[in-house]
Design a protein around this motif. Structure first.
Motif, PDB file in Angstrom:
ATOM      1  N   ALA A 126       0.827  -1.204   0.000  1.00  0.00           N
ATOM      2  CA  ALA A 126       0.000   0.000   0.000  1.00  0.00           C
ATOM      3  C   ALA A 126       0.862   1.255   0.000  1.00  0.00           C
ATOM      4  O   ALA A 126       0.539   2.243  -0.669  1.00  0.00           O
ATOM      5  CB  ALA A 126      -0.922  -0.004   1.224  1.00  0.00           C
ATOM      6  N   ASN A 127       1.971   1.220   0.736  1.00  0.00           N
ATOM      7  CA  ASN A 127       2.863   2.379   0.763  1.00  0.00           C
ATOM      8  C   ASN A 127       3.486   2.621  -0.608  1.00  0.00           C
ATOM      9  O   ASN A 127       3.615   3.773  -1.049  1.00  0.00           O
ATOM     10  CB  ASN A 127       3.954   2.175   1.813  1.00  0.00           C
ATOM     11  N   LYS A 128       3.868   1.540  -1.286  1.00  0.00           N
ATOM     12  CA  LYS A 128       4.414   1.684  -2.641  1.00  0.00           C
ATOM     13  C   LYS A 128       3.361   2.247  -3.590  1.00  0.00           C
ATOM     14  O   LYS A 128       3.667   3.096  -4.442  1.00  0.00           O
ATOM     15  CB  LYS A 128       4.900   0.325  -3.149  1.00  0.00           C
ATOM     16  N   LEU A 129       2.137   1.790  -3.459  1.00  0.00           N
ATOM     17  CA  LEU A 129       1.060   2.288  -4.311  1.00  0.00           C
ATOM     18  C   LEU A 129       0.752   3.748  -4.003  1.00  0.00           C
ATOM     19  O   LEU A 129       0.430   4.535  -4.900  1.00  0.00           O
ATOM     20  CB  LEU A 129      -0.195   1.423  -4.125  1.00  0.00           C
ATOM     21  N   ARG A 130       0.860   4.132  -2.741  1.00  0.00           N
ATOM     22  CA  ARG A 130       0.639   5.535  -2.360  1.00  0.00           C
ATOM     23  C   ARG A 130       1.639   6.443  -3.057  1.00  0.00           C
ATOM     24  O   ARG A 130       1.281   7.525  -3.541  1.00  0.00           O
ATOM     25  CB  ARG A 130       0.763   5.675  -0.837  1.00  0.00           C
ATOM     26  N   LEU A 131       2.875   5.991  -3.126  1.00  0.00           N
ATOM     27  CA  LEU A 131       3.915   6.796  -3.761  1.00  0.00           C
ATOM     28  C   LEU A 131       3.757   6.864  -5.278  1.00  0.00           C
ATOM     29  O   LEU A 131       4.349   7.731  -5.922  1.00  0.00           O
ATOM     30  CB  LEU A 131       5.296   6.221  -3.416  1.00  0.00           C
ATOM     31  N   SER A 132       2.959   5.947  -5.841  1.00  0.00           N
ATOM     32  CA  SER A 132       2.761   5.953  -7.294  1.00  0.00           C
ATOM     33  C   SER A 132       1.623   6.884  -7.716  1.00  0.00           C
ATOM     34  O   SER A 132       1.287   6.946  -8.902  1.00  0.00           O
ATOM     35  CB  SER A 132       2.465   4.539  -7.789  1.00  0.00           C
ATOM     36  N   ASN A 133       1.005   7.567  -6.739  1.00  0.00           N
ATOM     37  CA  ASN A 133      -0.049   8.549  -7.007  1.00  0.00           C
ATOM     38  C   ASN A 133      -1.274   7.953  -7.693  1.00  0.00           C
ATOM     39  O   ASN A 133      -1.924   8.601  -8.511  1.00  0.00           O
ATOM     40  CB  ASN A 133       0.505   9.704  -7.871  1.00  0.00           C
ATOM     41  N   GLU A 134      -1.579   6.686  -7.370  1.00  0.00           N
ATOM     42  CA  GLU A 134      -2.803   6.105  -7.923  1.00  0.00           C
ATOM     43  C   GLU A 134      -3.997   6.525  -7.059  1.00  0.00           C
ATOM     44  O   GLU A 134      -3.839   7.141  -6.013  1.00  0.00           O
ATOM     45  CB  GLU A 134      -2.675   4.583  -7.992  1.00  0.00           C
ATOM     46  N   GLN A 135      -5.194   6.154  -7.505  1.00  0.00           N
ATOM     47  CA  GLN A 135      -6.389   6.459  -6.724  1.00  0.00           C
ATOM     48  C   GLN A 135      -6.315   5.711  -5.390  1.00  0.00           C
ATOM     49  O   GLN A 135      -5.768   4.609  -5.318  1.00  0.00           O
ATOM     50  CB  GLN A 135      -7.635   6.050  -7.513  1.00  0.00           C
ATOM     51  N   PRO A 136      -6.874   6.285  -4.331  1.00  0.00           N
ATOM     52  CA  PRO A 136      -6.623   5.756  -2.980  1.00  0.00           C
ATOM     53  C   PRO A 136      -7.387   4.474  -2.640  1.00  0.00           C
ATOM     54  O   PRO A 136      -7.915   4.343  -1.540  1.00  0.00           O
ATOM     55  CB  PRO A 136      -7.059   6.926  -2.078  1.00  0.00           C
ATOM     56  N   TYR A 137      -7.455   3.523  -3.572  1.00  0.00           N
ATOM     57  CA  TYR A 137      -8.034   2.222  -3.227  1.00  0.00           C
ATOM     58  C   TYR A 137      -7.174   1.523  -2.182  1.00  0.00           C
ATOM     59  O   TYR A 137      -7.685   0.735  -1.388  1.00  0.00           O
ATOM     60  CB  TYR A 137      -8.145   1.341  -4.480  1.00  0.00           C
ATOM     61  N   TRP A 138      -5.861   1.789  -2.232  1.00  0.00           N
ATOM     62  CA  TRP A 138      -4.961   1.169  -1.264  1.00  0.00           C
ATOM     63  C   TRP A 138      -5.361   1.519   0.167  1.00  0.00           C
ATOM     64  O   TRP A 138      -5.212   0.704   1.085  1.00  0.00           O
ATOM     65  CB  TRP A 138      -3.508   1.611  -1.508  1.00  0.00           C
ATOM     66  N   LEU A 139      -5.890   2.747   0.358  1.00  0.00           N
ATOM     67  CA  LEU A 139      -6.296   3.166   1.699  1.00  0.00           C
ATOM     68  C   LEU A 139      -7.482   2.328   2.183  1.00  0.00           C
ATOM     69  O   LEU A 139      -7.529   1.922   3.349  1.00  0.00           O
ATOM     70  CB  LEU A 139      -6.664   4.652   1.690  1.00  0.00           C
ATOM     71  N   LEU A 140      -8.426   2.051   1.281  1.00  0.00           N
ATOM     72  CA  LEU A 140      -9.551   1.190   1.648  1.00  0.00           C
ATOM     73  C   LEU A 140      -9.056  -0.205   2.023  1.00  0.00           C
ATOM     74  O   LEU A 140      -9.549  -0.821   2.971  1.00  0.00           O
ATOM     75  CB  LEU A 140     -10.542   1.101   0.483  1.00  0.00           C
ATOM     76  N   GLY A 141      -8.060  -0.685   1.267  1.00  0.00           N
ATOM     77  CA  GLY A 141      -7.497  -1.992   1.576  1.00  0.00           C
ATOM     78  C   GLY A 141      -6.840  -2.034   2.940  1.00  0.00           C
ATOM     79  O   GLY A 141      -7.032  -2.987   3.710  1.00  0.00           O
ATOM     80  N   VAL A 142      -6.063  -1.021   3.266  1.00  0.00           N
ATOM     81  CA  VAL A 142      -5.388  -0.976   4.564  1.00  0.00           C
ATOM     82  C   VAL A 142      -6.400  -0.865   5.704  1.00  0.00           C
ATOM     83  O   VAL A 142      -6.250  -1.517   6.752  1.00  0.00           O
ATOM     84  CB  VAL A 142      -4.387   0.196   4.605  1.00  0.00           C
ATOM     85  N   LEU A 143      -7.418  -0.046   5.529  1.00  0.00           N
ATOM     86  CA  LEU A 143      -8.445   0.096   6.564  1.00  0.00           C
ATOM     87  C   LEU A 143      -9.172  -1.228   6.807  1.00  0.00           C
ATOM     88  O   LEU A 143      -9.407  -1.622   7.961  1.00  0.00           O
ATOM     89  CB  LEU A 143      -9.448   1.184   6.168  1.00  0.00           C
ATOM     90  N   ALA A 144      -9.530  -1.930   5.718  1.00  0.00           N
ATOM     91  CA  ALA A 144     -10.204  -3.225   5.862  1.00  0.00           C
ATOM     92  C   ALA A 144      -9.295  -4.235   6.555  1.00  0.00           C
ATOM     93  O   ALA A 144      -9.739  -4.987   7.433  1.00  0.00           O
ATOM     94  CB  ALA A 144     -10.643  -3.745   4.492  1.00  0.00           C
ATOM     95  N   LEU A 145      -8.011  -4.241   6.194  1.00  0.00           N
ATOM     96  CA  LEU A 145      -7.063  -5.152   6.841  1.00  0.00           C
ATOM     97  C   LEU A 145      -6.893  -4.819   8.319  1.00  0.00           C
ATOM     98  O   LEU A 145      -6.786  -5.722   9.162  1.00  0.00           O
ATOM     99  CB  LEU A 145      -5.704  -5.072   6.149  1.00  0.00           C
TER     100      LEU A 145
END
Length: 282
Positions: A126-145
């Protein structure tokens, strides 16, 4: 000439499905039989992972090596999970559970350790995806986890510790009727299990969409990850029905290791992606 990387990836892709097929098809085997087979499989799996990701693991670029570490954190738990192929499904009777109590404790301890490693790996992803400036789906994934992991650990502790102690007590006391407190706890953990499993599937779906948004994987692969994860989330919270195929599907998606199949396949894809960058030091 055999393509070693392609063969390794093919074998690794089959691992969770072969393990599930053996466990559900053959049931419990003697430890003297399945442990040596599992050790040979673990060595073969380690060789296949090295063959698939050698360039990534030895790449001087720390970014590439970090991708390899992330993939390993998600893949390594499946070395332990495949031990369940010899154990078979959890016993359905109290005497069988008591007789295999040590195996059940090992099963759920491996699941807890594996769930924690996979969560760490996906959080780093998720941190790598955050740095790639993609849409914040990674944040939803981290919250669910973040919500699912404590519930997952609690649920696995219930199966690996509480049930062991309860069934040992029931067997020793020759109780014909289960106490009310036991029935209440079982009902509570049925709810906890449904929520936890659904959140794990939803987290995986979110990571699939994040990987698509970041254009790391092909859109088709990401849509497959997200689709099957969303179907798993839906099935895990459906109430009981008498429709037999639906009952079987609901049972399968709720098997503790099954929500980790899609993250495992994602990790294989990630390792293959990171491995494409050539190692200039070789």
């Amino acid at each position: 000439m055999i393509n070693r990387q392609a063969l390794s990836r093919f074998y690794l892709t089959l691992v969770p499905f072969l393990a599930a097929g053996v466990a559900l098809g053959l049931g419990h085997s003697k430890p003297q039989l399945y442990i040596p087979i599992w050790l040979a499989h673990a060595a073969l799996m380690a060789f296949a992972v090295w063959s698939l990701g050698k360039n990534c693991f030895t790449n001087p670029d720390p970014e590439q090596r970090q991708l390899g570490i992330i993939a390993l954190l998600v893949i390594i738990p499946w070395v332990g999970f495949t031990l369940f192929a010899g154990m078979g499904p959890p016993p359905t009777s109290i005497p069988d559970w008591v007789n295999t109590a040590t195996e059940q404790q090992i099963r759920y301890a491996l699941l807890i350790a594996g769930g924690m490693l996979i969560t760490v790996g996906l959080t780093l992803l998720a941190n790598k995806l955050r740095l790639s400036n993609e849409q914040p789906y990674w944040l939803l994934g981290v919250l669910a986890l973040g919500i699912a992991l404590p519930l997952f650990i609690l649920n696995m502790a219930y199966w690996g510790s509480f049930l062991d102690e309860s069934f040992t007590h029931f067997s020793a006391a020759s109780l014909a009727k289960r106490p009310d407190w036991y029935l209440s706890m079982r009902a509570l953990f049925n709810w906890i299990s449904g929520v936890e499993v659904a959140l794990l599937y939803l987290a995986t779906a979110a990571f699939g969409l994040a990987l698509q948004s970041a254009s790391w994987f092909k859109s088709r692969a990401c849509r497959i990850y997200a689709f099957f994860s969303l179907v798993g989330a839906l099935l895990s919270v459906l109430p009981s029905f008498s429709f037999e195929p639906l009952v079987i599907a609901t049972y399968l998606v709720s098997i503790p290791a099954f929500p980790f199949i899609m993250p495992y396949l994602m990790a294989l894809n990630l390792l293959n992606l990171a491995n494409r960058t050539p190692n200039r030091s070789s």
